[in-house]
Design a protein around this motif. Structure first.
Motif, PDB file in Angstrom:
ATOM      1  N   LEU A 192       0.618  -1.159   0.001  1.00  0.00           N
ATOM      2  CA  LEU A 192      -0.176   0.084  -0.031  1.00  0.00           C
ATOM      3  C   LEU A 192       0.966   1.278   0.159  1.00  0.00           C
ATOM      4  CD1 LEU A 192      -2.661  -0.971   2.759  1.00  0.00           C
ATOM      5  CD2 LEU A 192      -3.000  -1.138   0.249  1.00  0.00           C
ATOM      6  N   SER A 193       0.346   2.401  -0.587  1.00  0.00           N
ATOM      7  CA  SER A 193       1.225   3.440  -0.753  1.00  0.00           C
ATOM      8  C   SER A 193       0.937   4.052   0.731  1.00  0.00           C
ATOM      9  CB  SER A 193       0.194   4.448  -1.649  1.00  0.00           C
ATOM     10  OG  SER A 193      -0.644   4.841  -1.149  1.00  0.00           O
ATOM     11  N   PRO A 194       2.049   5.024   1.158  1.00  0.00           N
ATOM     12  CA  PRO A 194       1.915   5.467   2.458  1.00  0.00           C
ATOM     13  C   PRO A 194       0.814   6.278   2.661  1.00  0.00           C
ATOM     14  CG  PRO A 194       4.113   5.829   1.589  1.00  0.00           C
ATOM     15  CD  PRO A 194       3.171   5.334   0.422  1.00  0.00           C
ATOM     16  N   GLU A 195       0.216   6.873   1.906  1.00  0.00           N
ATOM     17  CA  GLU A 195      -1.178   7.758   1.824  1.00  0.00           C
ATOM     18  C   GLU A 195      -2.258   7.014   2.047  1.00  0.00           C
ATOM     19  OE1 GLU A 195       0.634   8.039  -1.096  1.00  0.00           O
ATOM     20  OE2 GLU A 195       1.846   9.764  -0.589  1.00  0.00           O
ATOM     21  N   ARG A 196      -2.352   5.760   1.468  1.00  0.00           N
ATOM     22  CA  ARG A 196      -3.162   5.014   1.632  1.00  0.00           C
ATOM     23  C   ARG A 196      -3.421   4.144   2.838  1.00  0.00           C
ATOM     24  NH1 ARG A 196      -8.231   4.187  -0.276  1.00  0.00           N
ATOM     25  NH2 ARG A 196      -9.215   2.244  -0.493  1.00  0.00           N
ATOM     26  N   LEU A 197      -2.179   3.824   3.371  1.00  0.00           N
ATOM     27  CA  LEU A 197      -1.879   3.246   4.622  1.00  0.00           C
ATOM     28  C   LEU A 197      -2.282   4.249   5.528  1.00  0.00           C
ATOM     29  CD1 LEU A 197      -0.820   0.887   6.060  1.00  0.00           C
ATOM     30  CD2 LEU A 197       1.289   1.607   6.063  1.00  0.00           C
ATOM     31  N   GLU A 198      -2.088   5.318   5.740  1.00  0.00           N
ATOM     32  CA  GLU A 198      -2.275   6.429   6.945  1.00  0.00           C
ATOM     33  C   GLU A 198      -3.978   6.670   6.756  1.00  0.00           C
ATOM     34  OE1 GLU A 198      -1.857  11.279   7.619  1.00  0.00           O
ATOM     35  OE2 GLU A 198      -0.295  10.170   6.083  1.00  0.00           O
ATOM     36  N   HIS A 199      -4.505   6.428   5.445  1.00  0.00           N
ATOM     37  CA  HIS A 199      -5.934   6.700   5.702  1.00  0.00           C
ATOM     38  C   HIS A 199      -6.572   5.479   6.218  1.00  0.00           C
ATOM     39  CE1 HIS A 199      -9.882   7.613   4.004  1.00  0.00           C
ATOM     40  NE2 HIS A 199     -10.081   6.680   3.327  1.00  0.00           N
ATOM     41  N   LEU A 200      -6.068   4.487   5.978  1.00  0.00           N
ATOM     42  CA  LEU A 200      -6.698   2.907   6.667  1.00  0.00           C
ATOM     43  C   LEU A 200      -6.503   3.262   7.902  1.00  0.00           C
ATOM     44  CD1 LEU A 200      -5.856   0.181   4.252  1.00  0.00           C
ATOM     45  CD2 LEU A 200      -8.165   1.375   4.482  1.00  0.00           C
ATOM     46  N   GLN A 201      -5.415   3.762   8.569  1.00  0.00           N
ATOM     47  CA  GLN A 201      -5.069   3.962   9.963  1.00  0.00           C
ATOM     48  C   GLN A 201      -6.053   4.883  10.547  1.00  0.00           C
ATOM     49  OE1 GLN A 201      -1.026   4.657  10.003  1.00  0.00           O
ATOM     50  NE2 GLN A 201      -0.610   2.429  10.319  1.00  0.00           N
ATOM     51  N   ARG A 202      -6.350   6.113  10.026  1.00  0.00           N
ATOM     52  CA  ARG A 202      -7.386   6.967  10.498  1.00  0.00           C
ATOM     53  C   ARG A 202      -8.650   6.331  10.343  1.00  0.00           C
ATOM     54  NH1 ARG A 202      -7.358  11.588   6.611  1.00  0.00           N
ATOM     55  NH2 ARG A 202      -5.712  10.407   5.525  1.00  0.00           N
ATOM     56  N   LEU A 203      -9.080   5.704   9.396  1.00  0.00           N
ATOM     57  CA  LEU A 203     -10.552   5.007   9.615  1.00  0.00           C
ATOM     58  C   LEU A 203     -10.569   4.163  10.692  1.00  0.00           C
ATOM     59  CD1 LEU A 203     -11.029   4.479   5.714  1.00  0.00           C
ATOM     60  CD2 LEU A 203     -12.345   5.882   7.287  1.00  0.00           C
ATOM     61  N   ALA A 204      -9.476   3.190  10.979  1.00  0.00           N
ATOM     62  CA  ALA A 204      -9.487   2.177  11.980  1.00  0.00           C
ATOM     63  C   ALA A 204      -9.527   3.076  13.240  1.00  0.00           C
ATOM     64  CB  ALA A 204      -8.193   1.501  12.070  1.00  0.00           C
ATOM     65  N   ASP A 205      -8.864   3.980  13.528  1.00  0.00           N
ATOM     66  CA  ASP A 205      -9.096   4.839  14.796  1.00  0.00           C
ATOM     67  C   ASP A 205     -10.376   5.513  15.005  1.00  0.00           C
ATOM     68  OD1 ASP A 205      -6.403   4.252  15.394  1.00  0.00           O
ATOM     69  OD2 ASP A 205      -5.532   6.356  14.527  1.00  0.00           O
ATOM     70  N   SER A 260     -13.165   4.344  13.614  1.00  0.00           N
ATOM     71  CA  SER A 260     -13.967   3.279  14.105  1.00  0.00           C
ATOM     72  C   SER A 260     -13.775   2.879  15.557  1.00  0.00           C
ATOM     73  CB  SER A 260     -13.792   2.065  13.153  1.00  0.00           C
ATOM     74  OG  SER A 260     -14.499   0.961  13.576  1.00  0.00           O
ATOM     75  N   ARG A 261     -12.535   2.714  16.052  1.00  0.00           N
ATOM     76  CA  ARG A 261     -12.668   2.411  17.420  1.00  0.00           C
ATOM     77  C   ARG A 261     -13.032   3.380  18.305  1.00  0.00           C
ATOM     78  NH1 ARG A 261      -7.244   1.627  15.863  1.00  0.00           N
ATOM     79  NH2 ARG A 261      -6.785  -0.431  15.028  1.00  0.00           N
ATOM     80  N   LEU A 262     -12.969   4.664  18.153  1.00  0.00           N
ATOM     81  CA  LEU A 262     -13.315   5.758  18.892  1.00  0.00           C
ATOM     82  C   LEU A 262     -14.909   5.774  18.889  1.00  0.00           C
ATOM     83  CD1 LEU A 262     -12.541   8.440  20.564  1.00  0.00           C
ATOM     84  CD2 LEU A 262     -12.792   9.621  18.371  1.00  0.00           C
ATOM     85  N   VAL A 285     -16.414   3.055  21.169  1.00  0.00           N
ATOM     86  CA  VAL A 285     -16.270   3.530  22.639  1.00  0.00           C
ATOM     87  C   VAL A 285     -17.134   4.565  23.060  1.00  0.00           C
ATOM     88  CG1 VAL A 285     -14.576   4.555  24.365  1.00  0.00           C
ATOM     89  CG2 VAL A 285     -13.774   3.089  22.770  1.00  0.00           C
ATOM     90  N   LEU A 286     -17.441   5.659  22.105  1.00  0.00           N
ATOM     91  CA  LEU A 286     -18.263   6.728  22.411  1.00  0.00           C
ATOM     92  C   LEU A 286     -19.785   6.446  22.628  1.00  0.00           C
ATOM     93  CD1 LEU A 286     -16.728   9.847  20.693  1.00  0.00           C
ATOM     94  CD2 LEU A 286     -16.773   9.158  23.308  1.00  0.00           C
ATOM     95  N   TYR A 287     -19.985   5.534  21.508  1.00  0.00           N
ATOM     96  CA  TYR A 287     -21.554   5.128  21.141  1.00  0.00           C
ATOM     97  C   TYR A 287     -21.641   3.578  21.126  1.00  0.00           C
ATOM     98  CZ  TYR A 287     -21.290   9.721  19.448  1.00  0.00           C
ATOM     99  OH  TYR A 287     -21.087  10.981  19.119  1.00  0.00           O
ATOM    100  N   PRO A 288     -21.581   3.095  22.457  1.00  0.00           N
ATOM    101  CA  PRO A 288     -21.598   1.475  22.549  1.00  0.00           C
ATOM    102  C   PRO A 288     -23.034   1.011  22.033  1.00  0.00           C
ATOM    103  CG  PRO A 288     -22.140   2.342  24.809  1.00  0.00           C
ATOM    104  CD  PRO A 288     -21.559   3.553  23.846  1.00  0.00           C
ATOM    105  N   SER A 289     -23.045  -0.243  21.628  1.00  0.00           N
ATOM    106  CA  SER A 289     -24.463  -0.651  20.835  1.00  0.00           C
ATOM    107  C   SER A 289     -25.484  -0.827  22.184  1.00  0.00           C
ATOM    108  CB  SER A 289     -24.504  -2.066  20.208  1.00  0.00           C
ATOM    109  OG  SER A 289     -23.946  -3.077  21.022  1.00  0.00           O
ATOM    110  N   PRO A 290     -26.710  -0.524  21.994  1.00  0.00           N
ATOM    111  CA  PRO A 290     -27.675  -0.770  23.066  1.00  0.00           C
ATOM    112  C   PRO A 290     -27.950  -2.022  23.349  1.00  0.00           C
ATOM    113  CG  PRO A 290     -28.802  -0.321  20.989  1.00  0.00           C
ATOM    114  CD  PRO A 290     -27.363   0.038  20.857  1.00  0.00           C
TER     115      PRO A 290
END
Length: 62
Positions: free
Chosen positions: A9-22, A24-26, A29-34
């Motif tokens: 993966l290009s560095p830009e694409r890898l950084e984009h995927l890491q931001r998406l993963a972060d 998603s994790r956030l 945490v903020l909005y747990p499923s009911p």
């Protein structure tokens, strides 16, 4: 077993995927499923006797 192929993966694409993963994790945490509502107990007389044959509330026909 077959060795997995490394992703190239290009560095830009890898950084984009890491931001998406972060993000998603956030979000998880903020909005747990009911939680599902607790199940209601069936209306039953004490000592396990069955209910009478009449319906507690008649159903509305559509």
């Amino acid at each position: 077993m077959v060795e997995p192929t490394p992703l190239r993966l290009s560095p830009e694409r890898l950084e984009h995927l890491q931001r998406l993963a972060d993000a998603s994790r956030l979000r998880t945490v903020l909005y747990p499923s009911p939680k599902p509502p607790p199940r209601r107990r069936s209306r039953q007389y004490p000592a396990g006797r069955p209910n009478p044959w009449q319906v507690a509330r008649p159903r509305r026909q559509r």
